[in-house]
Structure formats: C-alpha cells, structure tokens
Design an enzyme around this catalytic site. Sequence first.
Site, mmCIF file in Angstrom:
data_model
loop_
_atom_site.group_PDB
_atom_site.id
_atom_site.type_symbol
_atom_site.label_atom_id
_atom_site.label_comp_id
_atom_site.label_asym_id
_atom_site.label_seq_id
_atom_site.Cartn_x
_atom_site.Cartn_y
_atom_site.Cartn_z
ATOM 1 N N TYR A 57 0.840 -1.202 0.000
ATOM 2 C CA TYR A 57 0.000 0.000 0.000
ATOM 3 C C TYR A 57 0.874 1.251 0.000
ATOM 4 O O TYR A 57 0.594 2.222 -0.716
ATOM 5 C CB TYR A 57 -0.914 0.003 1.231
ATOM 6 C CG TYR A 57 -1.889 -1.139 1.270
ATOM 7 C CD1 TYR A 57 -3.114 -1.055 0.615
ATOM 8 C CD2 TYR A 57 -1.597 -2.311 1.962
ATOM 9 C CE1 TYR A 57 -4.024 -2.109 0.655
ATOM 10 C CE2 TYR A 57 -2.491 -3.377 2.002
ATOM 11 C CZ TYR A 57 -3.693 -3.270 1.341
ATOM 12 O OH TYR A 57 -4.586 -4.317 1.370
ATOM 13 N N CYS A 58 1.947 1.221 0.792
ATOM 14 C CA CYS A 58 2.854 2.358 0.845
ATOM 15 C C CYS A 58 3.557 2.576 -0.487
ATOM 16 O O CYS A 58 3.756 3.722 -0.917
ATOM 17 C CB CYS A 58 3.894 2.146 1.946
ATOM 18 S SG CYS A 58 3.220 2.143 3.618
ATOM 19 N N ASN A 59 3.952 1.494 -1.135
ATOM 20 C CA ASN A 59 4.643 1.633 -2.413
ATOM 21 C C ASN A 59 3.732 2.216 -3.489
ATOM 22 O O ASN A 59 4.169 3.040 -4.299
ATOM 23 C CB ASN A 59 5.206 0.278 -2.847
ATOM 24 C CG ASN A 59 6.371 -0.163 -1.985
ATOM 25 O OD1 ASN A 59 7.225 0.641 -1.627
ATOM 26 N ND2 ASN A 59 6.414 -1.433 -1.632
ATOM 27 N N LEU A 104 3.671 5.900 -2.841
ATOM 28 C CA LEU A 104 4.882 6.576 -3.319
ATOM 29 C C LEU A 104 4.823 6.794 -4.826
ATOM 30 O O LEU A 104 5.229 7.842 -5.329
ATOM 31 C CB LEU A 104 6.119 5.768 -2.962
ATOM 32 C CG LEU A 104 6.518 5.683 -1.491
ATOM 33 C CD1 LEU A 104 7.854 4.973 -1.349
ATOM 34 C CD2 LEU A 104 6.583 7.056 -0.831
#
Length: 224
Positions: free
Chosen positions: A90-92, A95
Amino acid sequence: MTLQAKLDAFKTDFEAGKPPYNVPPSVIQTMHRATAELIEGGAAMRALKAGDEAPSFTLKDADGQPISSTDLLAKGPLVLSFYRGVWCPYCNMELQALQAALPEFEKLGASLVAISPQTAVNSRKSVRQNELDFPILSDAHNDVAAAFGLRFELPDYLVDLYKGLKNDLPAFNGDASWTLPMPARYVIAQDSTILYAEVNPDYTRRPEPEDMLPALRRAASVAA
C-alpha cells in the site's frame, strides 16, 4: 484510476487470498483486529493537525546525506509522507502516486520527502523499485514520527503474525523495537505551520495527492 481505487483493488485480491498472495483468512482477521484497535484507541487524534507547528528535523537520505527540514522550508513549502517501509505494498503504491504528482508540487515551489524507519539499504530499494525522484529519509526508532504523534507499538499478537510472515521489522529497520508510523501526509508552510494533515490508522486508506494542492497553492500565494 485514483490511488484509492488501486489500493482497493489490491486489497480485494489480497484479502480474497488470490495468487500470488494465498493469505489465509485468519491472517486477515488479525490485521483487521489490529487496525480496529488502533482506530478505537484514538491514535490519530493525538497526531499533529492543521494549524499546529511542525517540529524541525534532520535525517539522512538513502545515500547517507543529511536533509534538514529547515533547509527545505527555506526554499518553499514542504510535503511529507510518512512511509511504513518497502515491505508494504500500500505504501509503495502511494509513493508511485506521489511521484506522478511531483511535477505539480514542484510548480508550486514545494519539496517532497518520504520519512520511513527503514534502513538506508531498504530506502535505496524503495527509490529504485518505485522510480522515485524524491528522497526517502531514515527515521531511526520512528523518533520524528513520534514528534508528529504518529509512532505506535505493535501489539504482541501482531508481532507474532509479522514474524510468521517473515516480515522482520527489526531487520528492515535496524532497530529492535516493533514500532511503526501511522501513514500520514502533511503540507508545511515556510513558517513551519501545518496547512494540511491527513492521518489514518487504517493503512489501506490513503488520500489522493491532488488533495494537497489547495494547501500548496495557499502556501505559494503567501510566499509570493
């Protein structure tokens, strides 16, 4: 497709246990429990909000170079994204969405940095895999995240789950503590006032990068 639509599509496949994820329902239930407890505990209410003063910091980028928030704010407004780590899909995706919006931020004179507890080696991997043109800064022990009110300690049952999934946070972060930042996004004006704050204990929910543009425009008009 919006960032949240992409996150929702991934979440649907992941929680359905579709290949290559093959995640059993018990794992999903444990993750949901941890998120619900973080929400119910009011963690997000203790984080810094719009109107608060942002703490200053100096952290090293993936190449070991110190980056100072004071220096960045001397050039223009600052966009901060608190990032859990290269292990978090999810973080990637977030980004990548921020990278796509970076030209709009730069038109308004803003700098963009991500802050993560992970080691420099893992940050270099994040930058490379997500093709980023902005730095990821290493926040050892989540100290800057704590200054923003974002750091939390994983409950024992979630630590056990992460260990079972070979998601060794102490190894990723070079730090023995099992802590993470809640995902958060901030826009900070040149006088250190927070103009925009979005904090969500549910790591599967992220704001659109475009949501920050009104705050950045206000910051740019004041600077002009």
